[in-house]
Every structure is written in C-alpha cells, then in structure tokens.
Design a protein around this motif. Structure first.
Motif, short mmCIF file in Angstrom:
data_model
loop_
_atom_site.label_atom_id
_atom_site.label_comp_id
_atom_site.label_asym_id
_atom_site.label_seq_id
_atom_site.Cartn_x
_atom_site.Cartn_y
_atom_site.Cartn_z
N SER A 178 1.47 2.13 -3.55
CA SER A 178 0.30 2.71 -4.21
C SER A 178 0.05 4.14 -3.78
O SER A 178 -0.53 4.93 -4.54
CB SER A 178 -0.94 1.85 -3.93
N LYS A 179 0.47 4.51 -2.55
CA LYS A 179 0.25 5.88 -2.06
C LYS A 179 1.34 6.84 -2.51
O LYS A 179 1.07 8.01 -2.80
CB LYS A 179 0.16 5.88 -0.53
N ARG A 180 2.58 6.35 -2.59
CA ARG A 180 3.70 7.24 -2.88
C ARG A 180 4.09 7.27 -4.36
O ARG A 180 4.84 8.14 -4.79
CB ARG A 180 4.92 6.84 -2.05
N ASN B 78 0.82 -1.21 0.00
CA ASN B 78 0.00 0.00 0.00
C ASN B 78 0.85 1.25 0.00
O ASN B 78 0.43 2.30 -0.51
CB ASN B 78 -0.93 0.01 1.22
N ILE B 79 2.07 1.17 0.58
CA ILE B 79 2.96 2.33 0.54
C ILE B 79 3.32 2.67 -0.90
O ILE B 79 3.39 3.84 -1.29
CB ILE B 79 4.22 2.05 1.39
N ARG C 59 -8.85 9.48 -2.29
CA ARG C 59 -7.39 9.54 -2.19
C ARG C 59 -6.94 11.00 -2.28
O ARG C 59 -7.49 11.79 -3.05
CB ARG C 59 -6.74 8.71 -3.30
N ASP C 60 -5.93 11.33 -1.50
CA ASP C 60 -5.47 12.71 -1.41
C ASP C 60 -4.83 13.19 -2.70
O ASP C 60 -4.91 14.38 -3.03
CB ASP C 60 -4.47 12.86 -0.25
N ASN C 61 -4.17 12.31 -3.42
CA ASN C 61 -3.44 12.73 -4.63
C ASN C 61 -4.30 12.68 -5.90
O ASN C 61 -3.78 12.89 -6.99
CB ASN C 61 -2.19 11.88 -4.82
#
Length: 735
Positions: free
Chosen positions: A188-190, A185-186, A390-392
């Motif tokens: 996918s977020k970064r 998941n890291i 999602r924030d991005n």
C-alpha cells in the motif's frame, strides 16, 4: 470496444481457515460479476484460487514451485458462465500463501498485456492472512515484497487487499498476522494498493469495489483567493447518489430468427392544436410558457436567453469563518474534493499551506463557484481542509454546497425545558434511557464500527441486481425474500437485542405506557369544520356548544358569518344565507359564492379544483331554490357555460353534466307559487305535480331536475332530459 475497459484478477484464499467466510465471499464475487454485466460488459475477469489441494498454473510448469495455486478461469470477457464458475467455490485443504497467488496473477497480466494498459489492470486479494508465507530463497521477505511492488509499478498494476478476519479462531498466531499485515502495508505504501480489514459480512459486501467509476473533473482552473493570488486546482465529485440502472423500452415483435435485431423502441411525439386535433404544430410554432396565476405567460427562447443569468466560470473565496458557524445539516447535494493540479509543485505547496493554516485556526472558507461557462446558477459553499496522513498523497479540501435563504426550512418547536416538572424525566428514567442508547452504539471501543458508510452497500440496489440475475434465468420466478446479510442493514440486530434484553426491560419498566384514547375528532379536522369569520387573518370563528335539540337552528343563527372563506365555503354560504337580521345577506351570499366558484375554475390546474367547484355549485343551486332566486342561478350557469367555451374549458362543462346538476326550470301561470307532492295536482295548473316527493314540481313532459311553478311568466332555458337531446346538451325548455 469500451474506452475504460478494465482487467480484474480475483485472488481468493480457499484454505481451511477461510471456509467459514467463503459463503459471503461467493456473494461478493457474484455481485461484482453482476454489476460488470450491467455496467461494463467489455471488462475482462480472471479467477485464481490459492490454498487448494491441487496445483494448476503456468509458473509451476515453467519454473516450479507455486504449489496449491489454481487458475480457476483465465482472463476473458465477463459473461454469465463466470457466475456459475463462482457458485460454489471449492474448499481447499492447505494453508494459502498470498505472495504466490500475487506472483501468479502478475505473470498472467504481464504475458497478456506486457507494459500496455497501464492503470487498467487490477488485482483483488481476498484472504484472512493468518497463515505464514514461504521463506524466500534470495533475500528477506521485505526484499521479496519490495521487488514485487516495484514490478507492479513498472507495469501500471493496482491492487486491493481485503483481509477478512471476523472472529478469529483460537489457534491463530497473532505474531504471524502482524507480520503479514506489515508485508501488505508495504504494497500500500510503495504501489497504488489499498488495504482493508473487515470483520463482518456487511463490511465484506461493501469492501470490494464492484463498479469502476471513471473520475471526471467538475472544474479545472484557478481557486481565486484574491485578484493577485490564484491556485491551480482540479475539482472532482467525492460522493454522489448511486441510482438504479435505466430501464429501457424493449420490443419482442422482431422475429426470433433475426439475429441482428436490436429490439429498440423509438418514440416520436406530436403536438396538436386543442381546437383542431387533426393539425400538427411544427417546432417553429411552439413556445414555452410559465404559469402566472390562472394564465400562462409565453416566453420565447430569445427572451429567456436575454433574462438568463450568465456568470463567468470561476471559483472565488468570499471569506473565512469559524468552523463552528457552519452546521452539518446545512450541507446540500453532493460533496466535492478540491485537489492541487497534478504535477504543479507550487499549487501543491499553496494548497497544503492554506489547508494547514485553516486547520490550525479552525476556520473554513466560503466559496462562490460557477463550474462551467454559461451555467445558469451560482453555487455558494463551504471549503473544509483535509490534511493527508500519507506522504505520497497531498493535502486537499472538501467542498459542500450551502443553502440560500429560500432553501432553508424553519420549524419552530417548543423546548422540552419549558415543560412542567411533572412532565420531566426522573433520574431513574434518564439512566434507563442512557443505557438504552449505549446498547445500540455502532462503534463500541473493542469492536469494528458497524455500518461504515464506505463499506455498507445500498440494500435496495444489491437486491435489485440479484433479482435481475435470477430473472434472466427464470423469467417467471417470484421475488425472493431479503438476504440475511442485507436484512442486517435494514433491521435491528437480533443478537444484539437478545444480549441486552435486561436493558430493554428496564427501559420499558421505567415508563408507564398507556394507550392513547382516540379522540372523537382530530384537531385538524375540527379546524377545517369551523366556518371562517369576516377576516381570515383573525382565525376561525368559535362554534358554540351543540344544542340539546338537534333539530333547532340555534347553532347556525349564533354564528354571524359575514364572508365566504376559502376553507369551508359551503358552510359559510349556508350560514350567511340563513341570516335573518337583514335582507342583504341572501344577495351577498349568492354573489360571493358565484365569485368563489369562478375563482376555483380559473385557478384550476388540470381540473384539480373541479370537484370543489361543483360542490359549491350544487350548494348555490340548493340555496337559490330555498330562497326563491332561480333566475340568479340560471343566469350564472349560462354565464359559466359561455365562459368555459371562450376559455376552452369545455371539460368543466362535461364534468358538470356528469354530476346531473341542471338549471332550475320554472313555469309561471299566475302570481301564486305552489309546491307539488307525488301523485297530486298542482292547484291552478291543471297538470300533474312533481315527479318526486318533497321537490319542486315540473309541469313539463319529460322534464328533469327540480323546478319551480310560477304562474304568468315565460319559461327559461332548461337542460333537456332523455328523449330530447343527448344527456348534457343545453337547449330551451318546453312549457
């Protein structure tokens, strides 16, 4: 070289825990390479296996470590040899460390491309992520994953993580699985990474993006809420039907030794005049036309441009309405996504504010869209808010085309509530039906939803690709049976049916099923057989019950037909001409039948009405013989022949000639009319009678068809038989 060339590295876990899933993974990878060979033959692909017994990669030789990671194929242009490399995949003997595989793959991409080709380098990780990863020598595992993710961003790499779990083995450690999921998941977020969990072979088949679709905007401009409020947006297609690849014409006439032969087939069209087939019509002398009834109305390109609707490119909000007012079945065509223009902060804030306000108020917007300048039509659709989690990723809208009044199909069906109580289901039947429906629930609470649209491939396309690959190797190979995985998409799950056999039996026992006896005549057929009355809008005339004596004409005489309708013109004609309550009905029936035949010929398109017109013509000929009106039929037939020549409808004359319908030939030698029998002599004529029993005799040598003997009158024109002219020629009869 292709402009959108992509480089893909497959990172496949072949450890012991993955052995059960490897056959399906082989199919997925096989399908991926097949589609790249068809659509993107310049793409480059590499394959890395981890969890293997051996170790073969450059990082191990350079810095050490990274054991049990094998580069099965280096990065290279996709080819047929790669298909054989993947069939079958080797089975590993060690636990797979997906971080080692990711680092080896990134190293291969960096060494080959450096910082170039950003956005066109993709890693695809396929694993079950149930084995622990090796501890880091420096920092925590989170720090290690963060460093790898930042390196991906710096080099413009994308990654897909497909976690294949299915039915987990008993010794799988849930704590390890959760930790691995957290690390993935890291990514996918970064980074631009996608994480997908699949449990079934069907989901696995659709989880891997096998074809790279380049995003193309359908519209770039302003979303005009009002003349003073405009938001910069981009519009993309969200869903579109995937069609079969275009099959091209191929020629094998080129010599096998010519390696530069393209085998292309070039097609040229020529337009020629109907009246002069040898003359080619040049493009400047051609004009398009539209059918308007029996005629064709020519419209030049200048006239078409003058009347063409030419709206300006724009997307305007017409208003807002409750979301419940727009039914799901109103959606038409493809779905679009409206996003704020990238890099425009004000546009992002405006779209987010509008979308969230519509979501809170449960409203949707009605839009008028003209995607490009000069577009010939206006699209009206509904805009639905899509709030991002999602924030991005900013908020956006989904857009669906709505139908106009002409596009809606209204079907009025009676309500089941209007049925009598005897036809309503009992409580027991209703409960059995409820359990039957629940049995086929595709989204049970404790399992993954089956047949998810985003993970369910088109079985027809998948089968086509597989057969195409088979045909490339074995041209004479027959079509193989449907694959087991694809059959689960198109057929009920046999395991589910066997598990719920009791529910099926209960549902079957709750209803007393009986065979529906076949009716002697269907309702639609009986309606067609009913002759129309004087007014078509009043429906069909009711037929009386059949008479006890079938030979009587009681039925015909009881039906008072006053007009020949469109549905059953032959029956109407026979009923009208047999009326004896007034002498006018014979002439009226003949006149209306002539009119009906003319209408059929004029309204025919590519000869679709010719068979029915000939049937009516045969009925008219028979009626004129019985009512002693041969002149009316013969004059009408001459008139049709002349009309067809003037209107270039000679094909109808040829069709009539092929059916052996002829003029009614007559020979008059007095006032008496006689009827000849086979082998007899017609009284008053001195010549043999007719050639066939029961028909009107022909006194001319070689005459064909039925004829009438009427004494004392000149003969009319007849169609000559064999020995005079070729069949189908028209000429004067001989007396």
């Amino acid at each position: 070289m292709a402009r959108n060339k992509e480089t893909l590295l497959l990172l496949i876990d072949v450890g012991p825990s993955m052995h059960n899933a490897l056959p399906e993974i082989e199919k997925v990878c096989f399908s991926l390479i097949q589609k790249k060979l068809i659509f993107t033959k310049y793409d480059e692909v590499g394959v890395i296996l981890f969890g293997t017994q051996d170790t073969n990669n450059e990082l191990t030789n350079e810095v050490g470590g990274y054991e049990h990671v094998v580069v099965l194929r280096k990065i290279g242009v996709v080819d047929v040899d790669l298909l054989e490399t993947l069939q079958p995949l080797p089975r590993g003997t060690h636990s797979g460390d997906f971080l080692d595989a990711i680092i080896v793959g990134m190293d291969m991409l960096i060494k080959k491309y450096g910082v170039t080709n950003k956005g066109k380098k993709r890693l695809c990780l396929i694993t079950n992520a149930i084995c622990p990863i090796k501890p880091s020598n420096e920092g925590t595992e989170d720090d290690q994953v963060t460093i790898i993710a930042d390196k991906m961003n710096a080099h413009g790499m994308k990654m897909e993580s497909i976690v294949v779990r299915g039915k987990l083995i008993a010794e799988a450690d849930k704590k390890i699985m959760d930790e691995n999921d957290r690390l993935l998941n890291i990514f996918s977020k970064r980074t631009r990474a996608k994480l997908v969990h699949v449990e079934s072979p069907i989901s696995l088949l659709g989880a891997l993006r096998t074809r790279n679709i380049s995003p193309v905007t359908a519209f770039r401009g302003d979303l005009e809420v009002s003349p003073k409020l405009k938001i910069k947006i981009w519009v993309y297609k969200k869903t579109a039907e995937e069609k079969f690849p275009t099959l091209k014409k191929y020629s094998d006439k080129a010599p096998a030794t010519d390696k530069l032969a393209t085998h292309e087939v070039k097609v040229d069209f020529e337009y020629k005049r109907v009246e002069d087939p040898s003359t080619v019509v040049p493009p400047e002398q051609r004009i398009k036309g539209y059918r308007y009834g029996p005629q064709v109305v020519p419209i030049s390109s200048a006239e078409w441009y003058a009347v063409k609707f030419k709206p300006e490119k724009s997307v305007k909000v017409l208003g807002f309405t409750d979301a419940g007012n727009i039914m799901r079945h109103y959606y038409m065509k493809d779905a679009y996504v409206f996003i704020p223009e990238p890099g425009k902060t004000k546009a992002i804030l405006a779209v987010s504010a509008l979308a969230r306000a519509m979501k809170e108020a449960n409203k949707v917007a009605i839009l008028r869209c003209v995607w490009r300048q000069g577009q010939g039509n206006v699209v009206v659709g509904v805009l639905t808010p899509n709030i991002s989690d999602r924030d991005n990723i900013p908020d956006s809208f989904y857009f669906n085309v709505l139908p106009f009044a002409e596009d809606v199909r209204e079907f009025q069906f009676p309500s089941f509530s209007n049925l009598p109580a005897s036809m309503q289901p009992t409580d027991q039947q209703q409960e059995a039906a409820d359990r039957f429906v629940q049995m086929f629930d595709l989204a049970p609470p404790d399992k993954e939803e089956a047949l998810l649209p985003e993970f369910t491939p088109n079985p027809a396309l998948e089968r086509f690709y597989r057969y195409l690959e088979l045909k490339s190797k074995h041209p004479d190979e027959a079509v193989p049976p449907l694959d087991e995985t694809l059959s689960k998409i198109t057929e009920p799950d046999p395991e589910l049916i066997s598990q719920n056999k009791s529910v099926l039996d209960e549902f079957r026992m709750a209803f007393n099923l009986k065979e529906n006896p076949k009716l002697k005549k269907s309702t639609s057929r009986s309606l067609q057989d009913k002759p129309s009355g004087s007014n078509d809008r009043k429906g069909y005339a009711l037929l009386p019950a059949p008479s006890a004596n079938p030979d009587t004409n009681e039925n015909k005489s009881s039906v008072k037909v006053e007009e020949i309708g469109n549905v059953t013109p032959i029956e109407d004609f026979e009923a009208m001409i047999s009326r004896r309550d007034s002498p006018k009905w014979v002439n009226k029936a003949i006149a209306e039948m002539k009119k009906r035949i003319f209408n059929l010929i004029e309204d025919s398109y590519n000869g679709d009405n010719y068979p029915k017109a000939v049937e009516c013509l045969a009925a008219l000929r028979k009626g004129c013989i019985l009512e002693q009106e041969p002149k009316q039929f013969n004059d009408f037939l001459h008139h049709i022949f002349k009309f067809c020549q003037e209107k270039f409808l000679t094909c109808f004359c040829e069709f009539v000639a092929s059916t052996q319908i002829t003029l009614i030939s007559r020979q008059k030698r007095g006032q008496a009319e006689t009827r000849g029998e086979l082998g007899t002599t017609v009284p008053g004529s001195g010549e043999p009678g007719c050639r066939g029993k029961g028909s009107w005799a022909s006194a001319e040598a070689g005459g064909v068809g039925h004829c009438r003997l009427r004494l004392g009158e000149p003969s009319t024109a007849v169609r000559l038989g064999a020995g005079h002219r070729k069949p189908g020629a028209w000429g004067a009869g001989r007396s």
